[in-house]
Design an enzyme around this catalytic site. Structure first.
Site, PDB file in Angstrom:
ATOM      1  N   MET A  96      -4.446  -6.602  -2.009  1.00  0.00           N
ATOM      2  CA  MET A  96      -4.842  -5.397  -2.728  1.00  0.00           C
ATOM      3  C   MET A  96      -6.342  -5.374  -2.994  1.00  0.00           C
ATOM      4  O   MET A  96      -6.783  -5.287  -4.147  1.00  0.00           O
ATOM      5  CB  MET A  96      -4.051  -5.287  -4.025  1.00  0.00           C
ATOM      6  CG  MET A  96      -2.558  -5.150  -3.773  1.00  0.00           C
ATOM      7  SD  MET A  96      -2.192  -3.908  -2.521  1.00  0.00           S
ATOM      8  CE  MET A  96      -0.629  -3.310  -3.065  1.00  0.00           C
ATOM      9  N   ARG A  97      -7.110  -5.429  -1.909  1.00  0.00           N
ATOM     10  CA  ARG A  97      -8.560  -5.519  -2.041  1.00  0.00           C
ATOM     11  C   ARG A  97      -9.175  -4.964  -0.758  1.00  0.00           C
ATOM     12  O   ARG A  97      -8.620  -5.169   0.325  1.00  0.00           O
ATOM     13  CB  ARG A  97      -8.901  -7.012  -2.192  1.00  0.00           C
ATOM     14  CG  ARG A  97     -10.321  -7.344  -2.521  1.00  0.00           C
ATOM     15  CD  ARG A  97     -10.386  -8.830  -2.885  1.00  0.00           C
ATOM     16  NE  ARG A  97      -9.662  -9.096  -4.115  1.00  0.00           N
ATOM     17  CZ  ARG A  97     -10.135  -8.851  -5.340  1.00  0.00           C
ATOM     18  NH1 ARG A  97     -11.345  -8.357  -5.495  1.00  0.00           N
ATOM     19  NH2 ARG A  97      -9.407  -9.111  -6.403  1.00  0.00           N
ATOM     20  N   LEU A  98     -10.296  -4.281  -0.889  1.00  0.00           N
ATOM     21  CA  LEU A  98     -10.980  -3.781   0.311  1.00  0.00           C
ATOM     22  C   LEU A  98     -11.680  -4.939   1.013  1.00  0.00           C
ATOM     23  O   LEU A  98     -12.384  -5.715   0.366  1.00  0.00           O
ATOM     24  CB  LEU A  98     -12.043  -2.759  -0.090  1.00  0.00           C
ATOM     25  CG  LEU A  98     -11.743  -1.282   0.012  1.00  0.00           C
ATOM     26  CD1 LEU A  98     -13.018  -0.492  -0.285  1.00  0.00           C
ATOM     27  CD2 LEU A  98     -11.174  -0.911   1.370  1.00  0.00           C
ATOM     28  N   HIS A 115       0.683  -0.633   5.468  1.00  0.00           N
ATOM     29  CA  HIS A 115       0.633   0.270   4.316  1.00  0.00           C
ATOM     30  C   HIS A 115       1.952   1.041   4.238  1.00  0.00           C
ATOM     31  O   HIS A 115       2.438   1.526   5.269  1.00  0.00           O
ATOM     32  CB  HIS A 115      -0.553   1.230   4.445  1.00  0.00           C
ATOM     33  CG  HIS A 115      -0.706   2.108   3.251  1.00  0.00           C
ATOM     34  ND1 HIS A 115      -1.195   1.632   2.041  1.00  0.00           N
ATOM     35  CD2 HIS A 115      -0.396   3.408   3.058  1.00  0.00           C
ATOM     36  CE1 HIS A 115      -1.181   2.622   1.159  1.00  0.00           C
ATOM     37  NE2 HIS A 115      -0.697   3.707   1.751  1.00  0.00           N
TER      38      HIS A 115
HETATM   39  C1  GAR Z   1       3.936  -3.820   0.531  1.00  0.00           C
HETATM   40  O1  GAR Z   1       4.740  -2.701   0.262  1.00  0.00           O
HETATM   41  C2  GAR Z   1       2.704  -3.414   1.296  1.00  0.00           C
HETATM   42  O2  GAR Z   1       2.941  -2.428   2.256  1.00  0.00           O
HETATM   43  C3  GAR Z   1       1.828  -2.906   0.188  1.00  0.00           C
HETATM   44  O3  GAR Z   1       2.007  -3.841  -0.849  1.00  0.00           O
HETATM   45  C4  GAR Z   1       3.328  -4.373  -0.771  1.00  0.00           C
HETATM   46  C5  GAR Z   1       3.257  -5.879  -0.756  1.00  0.00           C
HETATM   47  O4  GAR Z   1       4.538  -6.427  -0.757  1.00  0.00           O
HETATM   48  N1  GAR Z   1       0.452  -2.801   0.598  1.00  0.00           N
HETATM   49  C6  GAR Z   1      -0.360  -1.802   0.257  1.00  0.00           C
HETATM   50  O5  GAR Z   1      -0.017  -0.896  -0.482  1.00  0.00           O
HETATM   51  C7  GAR Z   1      -1.749  -1.873   0.843  1.00  0.00           C
HETATM   52  N2  GAR Z   1      -2.458  -0.656   0.666  1.00  0.00           N
HETATM   53  P1  GAR Z   1       4.761  -7.930  -0.326  1.00  0.00           P
HETATM   54  O6  GAR Z   1       3.785  -8.761  -1.167  1.00  0.00           O
HETATM   55  O7  GAR Z   1       6.194  -8.215  -0.681  1.00  0.00           O
HETATM   56  O8  GAR Z   1       4.495  -8.039   1.154  1.00  0.00           O
END
Ligand code: GAR
Length: 208
Positions: A96-98, A115
């Site tokens: 969750m970081r650019l 995503h």
């Molecule tokens: C997932 O749904 C992924 O697609 C999202 O965070 C979640 C992580 O779940 N990513 C984003 O929203 C990126 N913009 P996980 O830690 O169980 O893989």
């Protein structure tokens, strides 16, 4: 990177790590036969993904940005470790970081992200809630190459799922998650086989 040797992969994650685990287990089971998950990098202390990766025998490092003087210094420290481990490619899996220029330039066209929406709709946080609030009937997942903008680079693969009137952020997220895992595994398999060619914003899939 040669297509003969396995793709040495680093996975960046911030939390639960279900995508990271799906990738690691697919590599272990032979489903991702040309991918070797070598390292998990986590930007948060005490995130579940760290213990889960270690339990699978994968090195996991907590590298927390607040311990560095700048984003460049933070990414520079990560880059050093990636180089030491001869990493070929990076998969962002709930990171969750650019990603900044230090890593983008070092791994040009070699960083993927997943995503939970059909980009360019609903980038950023809470993509599932954004989809419900907007009222779409179909949403999905996108795997894309990473550039300097958020949830923006060339699209590798998308898969769709229905949105039902009774859906909550929770139920929609649950429906999307196995599709995320599937899409990420397919995309990484293609990358590891040298099948993906980027032309501008388009990603062309070459046949084996
Ligand atoms: C997932 O749904 C992924 O697609 C999202 O965070 C979640 C992580 O779940 N990513 C984003 O929203 C990126 N913009 P996980 O830690 O169980 O893989």
């Amino acid at each position: 990177m040669s297509t003969d040797s396995p793709l040495r992969l680093a996975i960046f994650a911030s939390g639960r790590g279900s995508n990271a685990m799906a990738i690691i287990r697919a590599a272990r089971s032979g489903r991702l036969s040309r991918v070797e998950p070598v390292l998990v990098v986590c930007d948060k202390s005490e995130a579940p993904v760290v213990g889960r990766a270690r339990a699978e025998g994968v090195e996991a490092r907590e590298i927390v940005p607040r311990n560095f003087s700048s984003k460049e210094a933070y990414e520079g420290a990560i880059l050093e470790i990636l180089k030491e481990r001869s990493i070929d490619a990076v998969a962002l899996a709930g990171y969750m970081r650019l990603v900044g220029p230090v890593l983008i330039e070092a791994f040009s066209d070699r960083i993927m992200n997943i995503h939970p929406s059909l980009l360019p709709s609903f980038p950023g946080l809470h993509a599932q809630r954004q989809a419900i609030d907007y009222g779409v009937r179909v949403t999905g997942v996108t795997v894309h190459f990473v550039d300097l903008l958020m949830d923006h680079g060339p699209v590798i693969l998308q898969k769709s799922v229905p949105v039902f009137p009774e859906d909550t952020e929770e139920t929609l997220s649950q429906r999307l998650l196995p599709i995320e895992h599937e899409a990420y595994i397919e995309s990484l398999d293609a990358l590891s086989r040298g099948r993906l060619r980027i032309e501008g914003r388009r990603v062309l899939w070459q046949q084996d």
